[in-house]
Design a protein around this motif. Structure first.
Motif, PDB file in Angstrom:
ATOM      1  N   TRP A  87       7.162 -12.747  10.260  1.00 48.32           N
ATOM      2  CA  TRP A  87       5.764 -13.173  10.096  1.00 48.32           C
ATOM      3  C   TRP A  87       5.100 -13.382  11.454  1.00 48.32           C
ATOM      4  CZ3 TRP A  87       1.746 -12.681   7.411  1.00 48.32           C
ATOM      5  CH2 TRP A  87       0.696 -13.603   7.395  1.00 48.32           C
ATOM      6  N   GLN A  88       5.848 -13.876  12.431  1.00 52.96           N
ATOM      7  CA  GLN A  88       5.294 -14.020  13.786  1.00 52.96           C
ATOM      8  C   GLN A  88       4.882 -12.668  14.337  1.00 52.96           C
ATOM      9  OE1 GLN A  88       4.434 -16.499  15.540  1.00 52.96           O
ATOM     10  NE2 GLN A  88       5.451 -18.285  14.680  1.00 52.96           N
ATOM     11  N   HIS A  89       5.720 -11.662  14.108  1.00 52.73           N
ATOM     12  CA  HIS A  89       5.418 -10.307  14.577  1.00 52.73           C
ATOM     13  C   HIS A  89       4.155  -9.770  13.905  1.00 52.73           C
ATOM     14  CE1 HIS A  89       5.922  -6.144  15.798  1.00 52.73           C
ATOM     15  NE2 HIS A  89       5.872  -5.775  14.523  1.00 52.73           N
ATOM     16  N   ILE A  90       4.014 -10.011  12.604  1.00 50.15           N
ATOM     17  CA  ILE A  90       2.843  -9.545  11.863  1.00 50.15           C
ATOM     18  C   ILE A  90       1.580 -10.210  12.399  1.00 50.15           C
ATOM     19  CG2 ILE A  90       1.702  -9.617   9.606  1.00 50.15           C
ATOM     20  CD1 ILE A  90       3.873  -7.479   9.824  1.00 50.15           C
ATOM     21  N   LYS A  91       1.636 -11.502  12.685  1.00 45.86           N
ATOM     22  CA  LYS A  91       0.465 -12.208  13.221  1.00 45.86           C
ATOM     23  C   LYS A  91       0.075 -11.669  14.594  1.00 45.86           C
ATOM     24  CE  LYS A  91       2.294 -16.322  12.453  1.00 45.86           C
ATOM     25  NZ  LYS A  91       2.449 -17.801  12.393  1.00 45.86           N
ATOM     26  N   VAL A 130      -3.653  -5.947   8.377  1.00 42.32           N
ATOM     27  CA  VAL A 130      -2.256  -6.210   8.720  1.00 42.32           C
ATOM     28  C   VAL A 130      -1.674  -7.383   7.940  1.00 42.32           C
ATOM     29  CG1 VAL A 130      -0.686  -6.777  10.607  1.00 42.32           C
ATOM     30  CG2 VAL A 130      -2.624  -5.247  11.023  1.00 42.32           C
ATOM     31  N   LEU A 131      -2.371  -8.509   7.938  1.00 38.77           N
ATOM     32  CA  LEU A 131      -1.844  -9.726   7.306  1.00 38.77           C
ATOM     33  C   LEU A 131      -1.678  -9.556   5.801  1.00 38.77           C
ATOM     34  CD1 LEU A 131      -4.068 -12.312   9.224  1.00 38.77           C
ATOM     35  CD2 LEU A 131      -1.665 -11.796   9.698  1.00 38.77           C
ATOM     36  N   LEU A 132      -2.711  -9.036   5.146  1.00 43.13           N
ATOM     37  CA  LEU A 132      -2.684  -8.927   3.688  1.00 43.13           C
ATOM     38  C   LEU A 132      -1.726  -7.838   3.219  1.00 43.13           C
ATOM     39  CD1 LEU A 132      -6.441  -9.605   3.073  1.00 43.13           C
ATOM     40  CD2 LEU A 132      -4.583 -10.840   1.959  1.00 43.13           C
ATOM     41  N   GLN A 133      -1.646  -6.752   3.961  1.00 48.60           N
ATOM     42  CA  GLN A 133      -0.678  -5.711   3.600  1.00 48.60           C
ATOM     43  C   GLN A 133       0.737  -6.273   3.611  1.00 48.60           C
ATOM     44  OE1 GLN A 133      -1.365  -2.441   6.314  1.00 48.60           O
ATOM     45  NE2 GLN A 133      -2.657  -1.341   4.863  1.00 48.60           N
ATOM     46  N   HIS A 134       1.027  -7.088   4.598  1.00 47.64           N
ATOM     47  CA  HIS A 134       2.370  -7.663   4.698  1.00 47.64           C
ATOM     48  C   HIS A 134       2.629  -8.651   3.562  1.00 47.64           C
ATOM     49  CE1 HIS A 134       6.078  -9.106   6.462  1.00 47.64           C
ATOM     50  NE2 HIS A 134       5.639 -10.351   6.321  1.00 47.64           N
ATOM     51  N   ILE A 135       1.638  -9.452   3.223  1.00 48.51           N
ATOM     52  CA  ILE A 135       1.802 -10.414   2.128  1.00 48.51           C
ATOM     53  C   ILE A 135       2.069  -9.686   0.812  1.00 48.51           C
ATOM     54  CG2 ILE A 135       0.487 -12.021   0.671  1.00 48.51           C
ATOM     55  CD1 ILE A 135      -0.654 -13.220   3.246  1.00 48.51           C
ATOM     56  N   ILE A 142     -12.968 -13.244   8.849  1.00 45.82           N
ATOM     57  CA  ILE A 142     -11.983 -14.185   9.371  1.00 45.82           C
ATOM     58  C   ILE A 142     -10.629 -13.877   8.720  1.00 45.82           C
ATOM     59  CG2 ILE A 142     -13.722 -15.968   9.776  1.00 45.82           C
ATOM     60  CD1 ILE A 142     -12.712 -17.437   7.306  1.00 45.82           C
ATOM     61  N   PRO A 143      -9.529 -14.329   9.304  1.00 49.08           N
ATOM     62  CA  PRO A 143      -8.208 -13.970   8.776  1.00 49.08           C
ATOM     63  C   PRO A 143      -7.995 -14.422   7.329  1.00 49.08           C
ATOM     64  CG  PRO A 143      -8.023 -14.915  10.975  1.00 49.08           C
ATOM     65  CD  PRO A 143      -9.441 -15.107  10.550  1.00 49.08           C
ATOM     66  N   LEU A 144      -7.490 -13.504   6.506  1.00 46.82           N
ATOM     67  CA  LEU A 144      -7.079 -13.777   5.131  1.00 46.82           C
ATOM     68  C   LEU A 144      -8.207 -14.299   4.244  1.00 46.82           C
ATOM     69  CD1 LEU A 144      -3.618 -15.415   5.962  1.00 46.82           C
ATOM     70  CD2 LEU A 144      -3.988 -13.146   5.002  1.00 46.82           C
ATOM     71  N   VAL A 145      -9.436 -13.948   4.570  1.00 48.55           N
ATOM     72  CA  VAL A 145     -10.587 -14.465   3.830  1.00 48.55           C
ATOM     73  C   VAL A 145     -10.588 -13.991   2.374  1.00 48.55           C
ATOM     74  CG1 VAL A 145     -12.157 -12.590   4.460  1.00 48.55           C
ATOM     75  CG2 VAL A 145     -13.078 -14.876   3.977  1.00 48.55           C
ATOM     76  N   GLY A 146      -9.932 -12.860   2.086  1.00 52.59           N
ATOM     77  CA  GLY A 146      -9.914 -12.344   0.725  1.00 52.59           C
ATOM     78  C   GLY A 146      -8.752 -12.830  -0.120  1.00 52.59           C
ATOM     79  N   PHE A 147      -7.896 -13.677   0.447  1.00 54.48           N
ATOM     80  CA  PHE A 147      -6.685 -14.081  -0.266  1.00 54.48           C
ATOM     81  C   PHE A 147      -6.998 -14.862  -1.548  1.00 54.48           C
ATOM     82  CE2 PHE A 147      -3.232 -17.041  -1.201  1.00 54.48           C
ATOM     83  CZ  PHE A 147      -2.153 -16.173  -1.285  1.00 54.48           C
ATOM     84  N   HIS A 148      -8.016 -15.696  -1.530  1.00 55.81           N
ATOM     85  CA  HIS A 148      -8.329 -16.523  -2.700  1.00 55.81           C
ATOM     86  C   HIS A 148      -8.692 -15.657  -3.907  1.00 55.81           C
ATOM     87  CE1 HIS A 148     -10.506 -19.496  -5.214  1.00 55.81           C
ATOM     88  NE2 HIS A 148      -9.654 -20.357  -4.676  1.00 55.81           N
ATOM     89  N   LYS A 153      -6.540  -4.424  -7.829  1.00 55.89           N
ATOM     90  CA  LYS A 153      -6.610  -3.171  -7.066  1.00 55.89           C
ATOM     91  C   LYS A 153      -7.497  -3.486  -5.862  1.00 55.89           C
ATOM     92  CE  LYS A 153      -7.384   1.792  -7.855  1.00 55.89           C
ATOM     93  NZ  LYS A 153      -7.869   2.790  -8.832  1.00 55.89           N
ATOM     94  N   ILE A 154      -6.911  -3.532  -4.686  1.00 54.54           N
ATOM     95  CA  ILE A 154      -7.576  -4.100  -3.515  1.00 54.54           C
ATOM     96  C   ILE A 154      -8.013  -3.036  -2.521  1.00 54.54           C
ATOM     97  CG2 ILE A 154      -7.351  -5.773  -1.641  1.00 54.54           C
ATOM     98  CD1 ILE A 154      -4.897  -6.883  -3.159  1.00 54.54           C
ATOM     99  N   LYS A 155      -9.247  -3.164  -2.080  1.00 56.06           N
ATOM    100  CA  LYS A 155      -9.727  -2.380  -0.935  1.00 56.06           C
ATOM    101  C   LYS A 155      -9.835  -3.339   0.237  1.00 56.06           C
ATOM    102  CE  LYS A 155     -13.409   0.633   0.791  1.00 56.06           C
ATOM    103  NZ  LYS A 155     -12.427   1.572   1.403  1.00 56.06           N
ATOM    104  N   LEU A 156      -8.948  -3.202   1.196  1.00 61.25           N
ATOM    105  CA  LEU A 156      -8.920  -4.107   2.334  1.00 61.25           C
ATOM    106  C   LEU A 156      -9.993  -3.756   3.352  1.00 61.25           C
ATOM    107  CD1 LEU A 156      -5.067  -4.237   2.991  1.00 61.25           C
ATOM    108  CD2 LEU A 156      -6.450  -6.003   1.902  1.00 61.25           C
ATOM    109  N   SER A 157     -10.437  -4.750   4.072  1.00 61.81           N
ATOM    110  CA  SER A 157     -11.303  -4.501   5.220  1.00 61.81           C
ATOM    111  C   SER A 157     -10.440  -3.980   6.361  1.00 61.81           C
ATOM    112  CB  SER A 157     -12.002  -5.800   5.641  1.00 61.81           C
ATOM    113  OG  SER A 157     -12.583  -5.659   6.915  1.00 61.81           O
ATOM    114  N   SER A 158     -10.953  -3.043   7.113  1.00 60.99           N
ATOM    115  CA  SER A 158     -10.197  -2.515   8.258  1.00 60.99           C
ATOM    116  C   SER A 158      -9.947  -3.604   9.304  1.00 60.99           C
ATOM    117  CB  SER A 158     -10.957  -1.353   8.899  1.00 60.99           C
ATOM    118  OG  SER A 158     -12.242  -1.777   9.341  1.00 60.99           O
ATOM    119  N   LYS A 159     -10.738  -4.678   9.248  1.00 61.12           N
ATOM    120  CA  LYS A 159     -10.577  -5.778  10.207  1.00 61.12           C
ATOM    121  C   LYS A 159      -9.425  -6.703   9.838  1.00 61.12           C
ATOM    122  CE  LYS A 159     -15.557  -5.867  11.170  1.00 61.12           C
ATOM    123  NZ  LYS A 159     -16.804  -6.689  11.058  1.00 61.12           N
ATOM    124  N   ASP A 160      -9.004  -6.662   8.578  1.00 60.55           N
ATOM    125  CA  ASP A 160      -7.968  -7.592   8.123  1.00 60.55           C
ATOM    126  C   ASP A 160      -6.974  -6.871   7.220  1.00 60.55           C
ATOM    127  OD1 ASP A 160      -6.531  -9.919   7.729  1.00 60.55           O
ATOM    128  OD2 ASP A 160      -7.921 -10.773   6.266  1.00 60.55           O
TER     129      ASP A 160
END
Length: 331
Positions: free
Chosen positions: A24-28, A115-120, A87-93, A106-113
């Motif tokens: 997780w440290q590496h992903i961040k 890495v974090l959500l893909q890993h989760i 901001i980081p993980l803003v779509g998690f909720h 079915k998620i369309k991620l923002s290109s800005k965020d």
């Protein structure tokens, strides 16, 4: 996957994020390299709030009980989620609401965020293979039964056009304000500085407008904002500051600054990175309409959200005041 199974899996996710092991440290670190606005301290802040406010077993169980979420969802629908990336993980909720109610995300991620959500999502699938039937990441969200889309006022018009005929939640630009009365302590002003400057002010829960009494002395607030003077070393932020300062100077407009943030008298609720608008009031009764203003996400101050807590939403704090869980359960 039963409701209890999903809750247990989310609790495991919280424990994984809190443990903050090597992976997780590496992903961040990777997320920060891809998007420099995602400073390590802010990724940590977003993660900690998710762990402590969202992914605790007692809080999740109380949350689903409030909405009478059934033990099993025998008729799950596909919900397309267009996520923001300010901001980081803003779509998690949003993902959490759809997942815990047993629907298919079915998620369309923002290109800005990404890495974090893909890993989760990958981690959830690794721990429980059935998750693959409930969560997927896609570039195209055609063919969904319902939609949740977050974006700008401009993108909101496109969302209305494409998703309007389906059950939907469409979110547009919002920001937050603070109402000061002049009795704030130095500790409260330092917490207000957090509400203004965390995430570089990029979140909809960040304070971008101050309402202050006539004759208000800004010196104590400017001193409190020195807490974030290290922002001058972040070139993207400093570029914004220099640009906004130049505009104010060329426009011969009055401003105040501590060297890293600008305070300018302006009626607009919205402002640029590195700048906060302010407006004087005679009587707080003049500000009653703020509660009904569709551009306002949060109001910070005495008798409102406490100073320093704007960026600490709970499970029951829904963006734009639209109850996402009620929406999900009603599908």
């Amino acid at each position: 996957m039963t409701l209890q199974h999903r809750i247990d899996l989310l609790v495991r996710l919280g424990e994984y994020l809190q443990r903050s092991g090597h992976e997780w440290q590496h992903i961040k670190e990777q997320a920060n390299r891809k998007n420099p606005w995602f400073a390590p301290e802010f990724i940590e802040m977003a993660t900690n709030n998710i762990v402590n406010s969202f992914l605790q077993k007692d809080k999740l169980e109380r949350w689903v009980k409030e909405y009478n979420v059934p033990a099993e969802n025998n008729a799950p629908l596909v919900v397309g989620i267009v996520m923001a990336g300010n901001i980081p993980l803003v779509g998690f909720h949003d993902l959490l609401c759809i997942f815990i109610t047993g629907h298919i995300s079915k998620i369309k991620l923002s290109s800005k965020d990404e890495v974090l959500l893909q890993h989760i999502v990958s981690s959830l699938k690794e721990w429980e293979s059935e998750t693959a039937d409930l969560i997927s990441i896609a570039d195209n969200l055609k063919g969904c039964d319902a939609y949740i889309a977050t974006g700008s006022n401009n993108s909101g018009r496109y969302f209305d056009y494409y998703f309007g005929k389906y059950p939907h939640i469409i979110r547009r630009n919002r920001t937050s304000v603070a109402v000061l009365d002049g009795t704030e302590t130095s500790e409260e002003l330092e917490k207000l500085a957090d509400d203004i400057q965390t995430f570089f002010g990029l979140g909809c829960r960040n304070v971008t407008k101050l309402f202050v009494p006539l004759g208000y002395d800004f010196s104590a607030l400017l001193k409190a904002l020195n807490k974030y003077e290290h922002y001058e070393n972040f070139h993207k932020y400093k570029h914004n500051y220099d640009y906004q300062l130049a505009l104010l100077m060329m426009g011969n407009k009055f401003y105040m600054t501590n060297g890293t943030i600008l305070l300018s008298k302006n009626e607009s609720l919205f402002t640029a990175v590195s700048q906060v608008n302010y407006e004087f009031y005679n009587d707080k009764k003049e500000l009653a309409s703020l509660k009904e203003n569709k551009d306002v996400q949060c109001i910070v101050g005495h008798n409102s959200i406490p100073f320093g807590q704007a960026q600490q939403p709970s499970l029951f704090d829904y963006p734009d005041g639209v109850d996402t869980m009620k929406f999900a359960v009603s599908l």
